[in-house]
Design a protein around this motif. Structure first.
Motif, mmCIF file in Angstrom:
data_model
loop_
_atom_site.group_PDB
_atom_site.id
_atom_site.type_symbol
_atom_site.label_atom_id
_atom_site.label_comp_id
_atom_site.label_asym_id
_atom_site.label_seq_id
_atom_site.Cartn_x
_atom_site.Cartn_y
_atom_site.Cartn_z
ATOM 1 N N PHE A 80 26.554 46.478 32.833
ATOM 2 C CA PHE A 80 25.546 45.825 30.790
ATOM 3 C C PHE A 80 25.097 46.890 30.338
ATOM 4 C CE2 PHE A 80 26.104 43.037 34.520
ATOM 5 C CZ PHE A 80 25.816 41.521 34.257
ATOM 6 N N PHE A 250 22.771 35.831 34.962
ATOM 7 C CA PHE A 250 23.892 35.377 34.208
ATOM 8 C C PHE A 250 23.744 34.851 32.833
ATOM 9 C CE2 PHE A 250 27.188 31.513 33.661
ATOM 10 C CZ PHE A 250 27.978 32.508 33.791
ATOM 11 N N VAL A 253 25.204 37.504 30.916
ATOM 12 C CA VAL A 253 26.469 37.366 31.219
ATOM 13 C C VAL A 253 26.564 36.128 29.889
ATOM 14 C CG1 VAL A 253 28.758 36.524 32.025
ATOM 15 C CG2 VAL A 253 27.273 38.084 32.843
ATOM 16 N N PHE A 256 26.413 37.870 25.976
ATOM 17 C CA PHE A 256 27.097 38.639 25.759
ATOM 18 C C PHE A 256 28.827 37.758 25.593
ATOM 19 C CE2 PHE A 256 26.555 42.413 28.553
ATOM 20 C CZ PHE A 256 25.681 42.849 28.383
ATOM 21 N N ARG A 257 29.264 36.844 26.166
ATOM 22 C CA ARG A 257 30.051 35.785 25.493
ATOM 23 C C ARG A 257 30.190 35.133 24.087
ATOM 24 N NH1 ARG A 257 33.908 33.282 24.171
ATOM 25 N NH2 ARG A 257 35.115 32.086 25.281
ATOM 26 N N PHE A 265 34.518 41.545 25.323
ATOM 27 C CA PHE A 265 33.637 40.679 26.608
ATOM 28 C C PHE A 265 34.994 40.577 27.465
ATOM 29 C CE2 PHE A 265 33.177 36.464 28.740
ATOM 30 C CZ PHE A 265 31.898 36.948 29.440
ATOM 31 N N LYS A 269 34.265 41.845 31.527
ATOM 32 C CA LYS A 269 34.267 40.458 32.252
ATOM 33 C C LYS A 269 35.162 40.685 33.118
ATOM 34 C CE LYS A 269 36.380 36.922 33.563
ATOM 35 N NZ LYS A 269 37.510 35.188 33.674
ATOM 36 N N LEU A 272 33.434 43.981 34.887
ATOM 37 C CA LEU A 272 32.482 43.339 36.612
ATOM 38 C C LEU A 272 32.880 42.337 37.871
ATOM 39 C CD1 LEU A 272 29.475 42.185 37.206
ATOM 40 C CD2 LEU A 272 30.179 40.759 35.480
ATOM 41 N N PHE A 297 24.683 33.749 39.040
ATOM 42 C CA PHE A 297 26.055 33.363 39.376
ATOM 43 C C PHE A 297 26.682 32.070 39.999
ATOM 44 C CE2 PHE A 297 27.811 37.372 37.269
ATOM 45 C CZ PHE A 297 27.397 37.808 36.790
ATOM 46 N N TRP A 301 31.720 30.839 37.420
ATOM 47 C CA TRP A 301 31.842 31.656 35.975
ATOM 48 C C TRP A 301 32.826 32.084 35.642
ATOM 49 C CZ3 TRP A 301 32.069 36.764 35.753
ATOM 50 C CH2 TRP A 301 32.629 38.324 36.469
ATOM 51 N N LYS A 302 33.908 32.946 36.298
ATOM 52 C CA LYS A 302 34.483 33.826 36.052
ATOM 53 C C LYS A 302 35.596 32.653 34.967
ATOM 54 C CE LYS A 302 35.920 35.974 40.491
ATOM 55 N NZ LYS A 302 36.880 36.382 41.038
#
Length: 310
Positions: A80, A250, A253, A256-257, A265, A269, A272, A297, A301-302
């Motif tokens: 991170f 999350f 995350v 970040f997206r 990204f 991912k 991660l 999460f 989440w994926k």
């Protein structure tokens, strides 16, 4: 009442006899406590393995389970922090470029209140005082001293190297709206108010990573805004607030997206997922779905890369 000092051997005995933590290799336990400290390791990472009523360890938890969680969190911080630094670096570049494009390279320009928004005068005065002290008095950075002595001027793109993520984020907040809009375009054309909230939260997470504090279960006192990602992932709400992805890991995350380039990204991912999968293979007493709860999460989440972000 303060807790008395006890030796490493006594710490191990206490964990084993009083707390019912399984310790197979005493030498390994003592070495781990020496390298990390009791507070950093046990006090920091025992909670997922403790019965909150008896305050004893559950499910045959062993010392290695706690060390594995600590090492997982260490890996998580490294990952991170790397991408937080990329956002920070791009923000430095974007702000200094657009500000200097409009106002030039003289330090008088970024020290001039007229070149900023007038929304928060008290905060702006504080920002300018900090910039002025950095430009005219700071002796911690050789490049500032060099610019000051040789040119009697420290351009914004030079001084920015000495500012923290929080200070740079604060400067973004005080910029005029038209300049904020240009910077937001560099980050995927997100809205100004979203950018401000993202940066506030990311600053706090950056500090956690930089100071080696516990990351996986950290929560901020402020939220990121509701996004299309929250909606697309069907994250449940508690009354009007999403139950995850707002002030937990999350939410970083999600930020970040929005703020990282697509290719970056996707790599983040993938890395991660690799860290999570490796942890799942190592630890049998803290399942991945339980770890997800601590991290905020959602189970799906994926799928975050399946949806458009705007």
């Amino acid at each position: 009442m303060n807790k008395p000092f006890i030796t490493y051997t006594a710490q191990v005995e206490k964990l084993k006899n009083e707390k019912k933590l399984i310790i197979i290799n005493i030498d390994f336990a003592i070495a781990s406590l020496k390298n990390i400290s009791y507070y950093g390791l046990i006090s920091g990472y025992k909670h997922p393995f403790i019965d909150i009523h008896t305050r004893k360890y559950i499910n045959n938890t062993c010392f290695e389970d706690i060390v594995t969680l600590y090492e997982f969190d260490e890996e998580l911080r490294g990952l991170f922090f790397r991408y937080l630094c990329r956002i920070e670096r791009k923000l430095r570049s974007s702000i200094s470029y657009y500000f200097s494009q409009k106002h030039g390279e003289r330090q008088e320009e970024y020290l001039n209140p007229a070149n900023y928004s007038k929304v928060n005068k008290k905060g702006l005065i504080k920002l300018i005082k900090m910039l002025e002290k950095m430009a005219n008095e700071n002796t911690d950075h050789k490049y500032l001293i060099y610019q000051r002595n040789k040119y009697h001027n420290v351009p914004l793109w030079v001084i920015f190297n000495a500012l923290t993520f929080g200070q740079i984020s604060k400067m973004f907040e005080f910029l005029p709206q038209n300049m904020q809009a240009l910077i937001c375009q560099d980050f995927g054309n997100i809205k100004k108010n979203e950018m401000i909230k993202f940066l506030k939260v990311l600053t706090l997470y950056r500090n956690v990573c930089a100071h080696n504090e516990r990351l996986f279960s950290y929560h901020t006192y402020i939220d990121i805004p509701d996004t299309l990602i929250h909606k697309k992932l069907d994250i449940p709400k508690n009354t009007s607030k999403y139950i995850c992805g707002k002030n937990d890991l999350f939410c970083v995350v999600i930020a970040f997206r929005y703020l990282l380039p697509q290719t970056d990204f996707l790599i983040f991912k993938k890395q991660l997922v690799h860290i999570l999968n490796r942890y799942e293979k190592k630890n049998s007493n803290l399942k991945l779905n339980k770890l997800y709860e601590y991290m905020g999460f959602p189970p799906n989440w994926k799928h975050i890369t399946k949806f458009r972000k705007i």
